[in-house]
Scaffold this active site. Structure first.
Site, PDB file in Angstrom:
ATOM      1  N   ASP A  50       2.988  -1.346  -2.419  1.00 19.38           N
ATOM      2  CA  ASP A  50       3.627  -0.150  -2.599  1.00 19.38           C
ATOM      3  C   ASP A  50       4.850  -0.296  -3.187  1.00 19.38           C
ATOM      4  O   ASP A  50       5.316   0.670  -3.837  1.00 19.38           O
ATOM      5  CB  ASP A  50       4.104   0.235  -1.024  1.00 19.38           C
ATOM      6  CG  ASP A  50       4.420  -1.089  -0.093  1.00 19.38           C
ATOM      7  OD1 ASP A  50       4.641  -2.241  -0.718  1.00 19.38           O
ATOM      8  OD2 ASP A  50       5.057  -0.858   1.092  1.00 19.38           O
ATOM      9  N   GLY A  75       4.893   5.323   1.966  1.00 15.80           N
ATOM     10  CA  GLY A  75       5.849   3.864   1.525  1.00 15.80           C
ATOM     11  C   GLY A  75       7.355   4.232   1.092  1.00 15.80           C
ATOM     12  O   GLY A  75       7.643   3.740  -0.020  1.00 15.80           O
ATOM     13  N   SER A  76       7.976   4.923   2.071  1.00 17.27           N
ATOM     14  CA  SER A  76       9.212   5.255   1.747  1.00 17.27           C
ATOM     15  C   SER A  76      10.289   3.912   1.839  1.00 17.27           C
ATOM     16  O   SER A  76      11.122   3.793   1.165  1.00 17.27           O
ATOM     17  CB  SER A  76       9.802   6.297   2.955  1.00 17.27           C
ATOM     18  OG  SER A  76       9.654   5.686   4.237  1.00 17.27           O
ATOM     19  N   SER A  77       9.824   3.000   2.629  1.00 20.52           N
ATOM     20  CA  SER A  77      10.555   1.680   2.576  1.00 20.52           C
ATOM     21  C   SER A  77      10.737   1.286   1.142  1.00 20.52           C
ATOM     22  O   SER A  77      11.747   0.595   0.617  1.00 20.52           O
ATOM     23  CB  SER A  77      10.369   0.509   3.508  1.00 20.52           C
ATOM     24  OG  SER A  77      10.050   1.421   4.883  1.00 20.52           O
ATOM     25  N   ALA A  78       9.468   0.986   0.619  1.00 17.81           N
ATOM     26  CA  ALA A  78       9.335   0.339  -0.606  1.00 17.81           C
ATOM     27  C   ALA A  78      10.005   1.143  -1.739  1.00 17.81           C
ATOM     28  O   ALA A  78      10.853   0.639  -2.501  1.00 17.81           O
ATOM     29  CB  ALA A  78       7.954   0.224  -1.107  1.00 17.81           C
ATOM     30  N   ALA A  79       9.963   2.598  -1.573  1.00 16.02           N
ATOM     31  CA  ALA A  79      10.406   3.221  -2.685  1.00 16.02           C
ATOM     32  C   ALA A  79      11.998   3.312  -2.547  1.00 16.02           C
ATOM     33  O   ALA A  79      12.404   3.028  -3.808  1.00 16.02           O
ATOM     34  CB  ALA A  79       9.877   4.622  -2.421  1.00 16.02           C
ATOM     35  N   GLY A 113       3.559   7.832   5.875  1.00 13.87           N
ATOM     36  CA  GLY A 113       2.804   6.415   5.333  1.00 13.87           C
ATOM     37  C   GLY A 113       2.831   6.361   3.769  1.00 13.87           C
ATOM     38  O   GLY A 113       1.826   5.765   3.295  1.00 13.87           O
TER      39      GLY A 113
END
Ligand code: MEV
Length: 305
Positions: free
Chosen positions: A137, A92-96, A90
């Site tokens: 994020d 924030g891999s998608s945002a990063a 959790g």
């Protein structure tokens, strides 16, 4: 030609859920980074080379968004993404990954993209896939450091700070952010007055938290986090596992502890006096948590090569 950009993950310090509804939050970027390398292969369409189990919808959407916004066509390019952290935490891999992919592509196309444009394009991408989200994020991935952040980037203010005494414990349970956010959304529809009262109260904590982070009064920040956790319990987004880790941290001497993010799983955070760090970490492990060693206030997105 290969271009690599990397962006940090994040942890919400205070204000989760409230920030979806126009209220402020406090977020810190962490040194677990995500990197995207754009390789010019010159053949075929766009290829996404991602670690196993990673959702490709975000990076694919980023490409269509960039094609529309910049009037360019992506061809003969491969995006290689590399995990600096597990997407189950959790962080924030998608945002990063979206931010790193857009930063790498902007460099490739010779676009001098301003942080605000990068934020808008990345946030639009995340929203298009996920439907909901405040964008905190995305802001952490771009600006790094520690931020006072209001929904959709209406306010993004860096908070100067150092030596944040943070301990992070992973519950071992992957939270489904969208489901939890939708559940809170149902409550908002059913009881808007009660919910807004809770969010107003959380806002007071966030405002005071921002001041105390600037002043480095970590004991006070910890106490404010404790109260924030009480409101999160009220919202129904905590869980037995989170509570067990929080209780263990506090029992071992943490100044304060709370869940971080959507709740129901993922991670908890604790603010801890230096001399108690080891005790707190051991206590978290003892109740089945996993301590994640990470440094807060990390650097935002950067093009590396
Ligand atoms: C999830 O990590 C944090 C929430 O506040 C959602 C969001 O701000 O996008 C619950």
């Amino acid at each position: 030609m290969n271009i690599t950009a990397s962006a940090p993950g994040k942890l919400l310090l205070m204000g989760e859920h409230a920030v979806v509804y126009g209220y402020p939050s406090l977020v810190t970027a962490i040194d677990q980074r995500f990197s995207v390398t754009l390789e010019e292969t010159g053949v075929g369409e766009v290829v996404f080379d991602v670690p196993e189990g990673m959702d490709t919808r975000f990076i694919a959407k980023a490409v269509t968004m960039m094609e529309t916004a910049w009037r360019v066509r992506f061809k003969g390019l491969t995006f290689h993404t590399k995990n600096g952290f597990s997407h189950t935490y959790g962080f924030g891999s998608s945002a990063a990954v979206v931010v790193a992919a857009i930063a790498a592509a902007a460099f490739y196309f010779g676009k001098n993209i301003a942080p605000k444009e990068l934020f808008d394009l990345s946030y639009k991408t995340v929203l298009a896939v996920q439907g909901k989200g405040s964008g905190f994020d995305v802001a952490a991935a771009i600006f790094g450091g520690t931020l006072y952040f209001v929904t959709a980037g209406k306010i993004i203010t860096p908070l100067p700070t150092k030596d944040m005494p943070l301990v992070v414990g992973y519950t071992g349970v992957k939270a489904d952010t969208v489901t939890v956010v939708n559940e809170v959304g149902e409550k908002m529809k059913a009881q808007p007055e009660r919910m807004n009262k809770i969010f107003d109260a959380i806002t007071k904590l966030v405002e005071e938290g921002a001041t105390n982070i600037r002043n480095g009064d970590w004991e006070r920040v910890g106490r404010l986090m404790d109260v924030n956790q009480e409101y999160l319990r009220d919202l129904g987004v905590s869980s037995e596992r989170l509570e067990a880790l929080i209780l263990a941290a506090k029992g071992a001497g943490a100044w304060g502890a709370k869940l971080s993010g959507a709740g129901r799983g993922d991670c908890m955070i604790a603010i801890v006096p230096k001399e108690k760090r080891k005790n707190v970490e051991e206590a978290i492990v003892k109740v089945g948590g996993q301590v994640i060693h990470t440094t807060p206030h990390a650097m935002g997105v950067r093009v590396e090569s």
